[in-house]
Design a protein around this motif. Structure first.
Motif, mmCIF file in Angstrom:
data_model
loop_
_atom_site.group_PDB
_atom_site.id
_atom_site.type_symbol
_atom_site.label_atom_id
_atom_site.label_comp_id
_atom_site.label_asym_id
_atom_site.label_seq_id
_atom_site.Cartn_x
_atom_site.Cartn_y
_atom_site.Cartn_z
ATOM 1 N N ALA A 47 13.135 17.244 14.993
ATOM 2 C CA ALA A 47 13.473 15.825 14.966
ATOM 3 C C ALA A 47 14.894 15.571 14.487
ATOM 4 O O ALA A 47 15.499 14.568 14.839
ATOM 5 C CB ALA A 47 12.486 15.072 14.090
ATOM 6 N N THR A 48 15.440 16.482 13.675
ATOM 7 C CA THR A 48 16.801 16.309 13.182
ATOM 8 C C THR A 48 17.610 17.561 13.459
ATOM 9 O O THR A 48 17.071 18.655 13.590
ATOM 10 C CB THR A 48 16.822 16.010 11.668
ATOM 11 N N ALA A 49 18.917 17.397 13.529
ATOM 12 C CA ALA A 49 19.813 18.511 13.819
ATOM 13 C C ALA A 49 20.037 19.377 12.583
ATOM 14 O O ALA A 49 20.013 18.880 11.455
ATOM 15 C CB ALA A 49 21.157 17.980 14.307
ATOM 16 N N LEU A 50 20.245 20.663 12.808
ATOM 17 C CA LEU A 50 20.695 21.556 11.749
ATOM 18 C C LEU A 50 22.213 21.485 11.724
ATOM 19 O O LEU A 50 22.852 21.408 12.772
ATOM 20 C CB LEU A 50 20.291 23.005 12.049
ATOM 21 N N MET A 51 22.794 21.525 10.537
ATOM 22 C CA MET A 51 24.250 21.466 10.447
ATOM 23 C C MET A 51 24.737 22.486 9.436
ATOM 24 O O MET A 51 24.085 22.719 8.425
ATOM 25 C CB MET A 51 24.715 20.081 10.013
ATOM 26 N N ALA A 52 25.867 23.072 9.726
ATOM 27 C CA ALA A 52 26.496 24.012 8.797
ATOM 28 C C ALA A 52 27.995 23.985 9.031
ATOM 29 O O ALA A 52 28.462 23.897 10.173
ATOM 30 C CB ALA A 52 25.962 25.422 9.015
ATOM 31 N N ARG A 53 28.737 24.069 7.963
ATOM 32 C CA ARG A 53 30.181 24.200 8.073
ATOM 33 C C ARG A 53 30.507 25.682 8.177
ATOM 34 O O ARG A 53 29.893 26.504 7.499
ATOM 35 C CB ARG A 53 30.854 23.572 6.871
ATOM 36 N N VAL A 54 31.428 26.003 9.041
ATOM 37 C CA VAL A 54 31.806 27.396 9.286
ATOM 38 C C VAL A 54 33.316 27.539 9.112
ATOM 39 O O VAL A 54 34.045 26.545 9.089
ATOM 40 C CB VAL A 54 31.362 27.849 10.701
ATOM 41 N N PRO A 55 33.814 28.780 9.010
ATOM 42 C CA PRO A 55 35.262 28.980 8.887
ATOM 43 C C PRO A 55 36.016 28.348 10.058
ATOM 44 O O PRO A 55 35.488 28.212 11.168
ATOM 45 C CB PRO A 55 35.408 30.506 8.894
ATOM 46 N N VAL A 56 37.261 27.986 9.792
ATOM 47 C CA VAL A 56 38.098 27.278 10.771
ATOM 48 C C VAL A 56 38.181 28.022 12.098
ATOM 49 O O VAL A 56 38.058 27.409 13.167
ATOM 50 C CB VAL A 56 39.512 27.033 10.191
ATOM 51 N N ASP A 57 38.370 29.344 12.065
ATOM 52 C CA ASP A 57 38.509 30.084 13.321
ATOM 53 C C ASP A 57 37.216 30.092 14.122
ATOM 54 O O ASP A 57 37.224 29.993 15.348
ATOM 55 C CB ASP A 57 39.039 31.500 13.088
ATOM 56 N N VAL A 58 36.076 30.178 13.436
ATOM 57 C CA VAL A 58 34.774 30.129 14.112
ATOM 58 C C VAL A 58 34.558 28.735 14.689
ATOM 59 O O VAL A 58 34.113 28.584 15.836
ATOM 60 C CB VAL A 58 33.635 30.522 13.148
ATOM 61 N N ASP A 59 34.883 27.711 13.921
ATOM 62 C CA ASP A 59 34.749 26.333 14.389
ATOM 63 C C ASP A 59 35.540 26.125 15.680
ATOM 64 O O ASP A 59 35.023 25.558 16.654
ATOM 65 C CB ASP A 59 35.235 25.382 13.301
ATOM 66 N N ALA A 60 36.765 26.590 15.696
ATOM 67 C CA ALA A 60 37.611 26.428 16.884
ATOM 68 C C ALA A 60 37.023 27.147 18.097
ATOM 69 O O ALA A 60 37.013 26.599 19.207
ATOM 70 C CB ALA A 60 39.018 26.930 16.603
ATOM 71 N N ALA A 61 36.523 28.348 17.884
ATOM 72 C CA ALA A 61 35.956 29.124 18.996
ATOM 73 C C ALA A 61 34.709 28.448 19.558
ATOM 74 O O ALA A 61 34.545 28.348 20.780
ATOM 75 C CB ALA A 61 35.640 30.544 18.537
ATOM 76 N N VAL A 62 33.836 27.986 18.683
ATOM 77 C CA VAL A 62 32.598 27.341 19.137
ATOM 78 C C VAL A 62 32.909 26.017 19.824
ATOM 79 O O VAL A 62 32.356 25.715 20.882
ATOM 80 C CB VAL A 62 31.611 27.151 17.962
ATOM 81 N N ARG A 63 33.811 25.236 19.256
ATOM 82 C CA ARG A 63 34.148 23.943 19.863
ATOM 83 C C ARG A 63 34.830 24.099 21.219
ATOM 84 O O ARG A 63 34.814 23.186 22.043
ATOM 85 C CB ARG A 63 35.019 23.125 18.927
#
Length: 70
Positions: free
Chosen positions: A28-44
Motif C-alpha cells: 500500500a505504501t512505497a519503500l524509500m531509502a537514500r543512497v549514495p550520490v553516484d548510485v542515485d544518479a545511476a538509478v535515476r
C-alpha cells in the motif's frame, strides 16, 4: 502542513499503470531509502527505474531475507 490522510486508498493504487510485466499485488505504501550520490544518479538515469528497483529489491529480499524461496 502535511497530508492529513497519508495512507493511500488501495483502490487508487490499482489505477497506477505499471511499467513492467509484473502482476503481483503491491504494498500500500512505497519503500524509500537514500543512497549514495553516484548510485542515485545511476538509478535515476534508468528509463524504467521503478521496475528495475522493484526487481532488484525483490530478488535480494527473496535471496537474503526469505531463504531463497520464489
Amino acid at each position: 502542513m502535511g497530508n492529513p490522510n497519508p495512507n493511500p486508498n488501495p483502490n487508487n493504487l490499482k489505477s497506477i499503470p505499471r511499467m513492467d510485466d509484473t502482476t503481483e499485488p503491491l504494498g500500500a505504501t512505497a519503500l524509500m531509502a537514500r543512497v549514495p550520490v553516484d548510485v542515485d544518479a545511476a538509478v535515476r538515469a534508468l528509463p524504467n527505474r521503478s521496475a528495475w528497483l522493484r526487481r532488484v529489491i525483490t530478488e535480494a529480499a527473496k535471496k537474503e531475507l526469505m531463504g531463497g524461496r520464489e
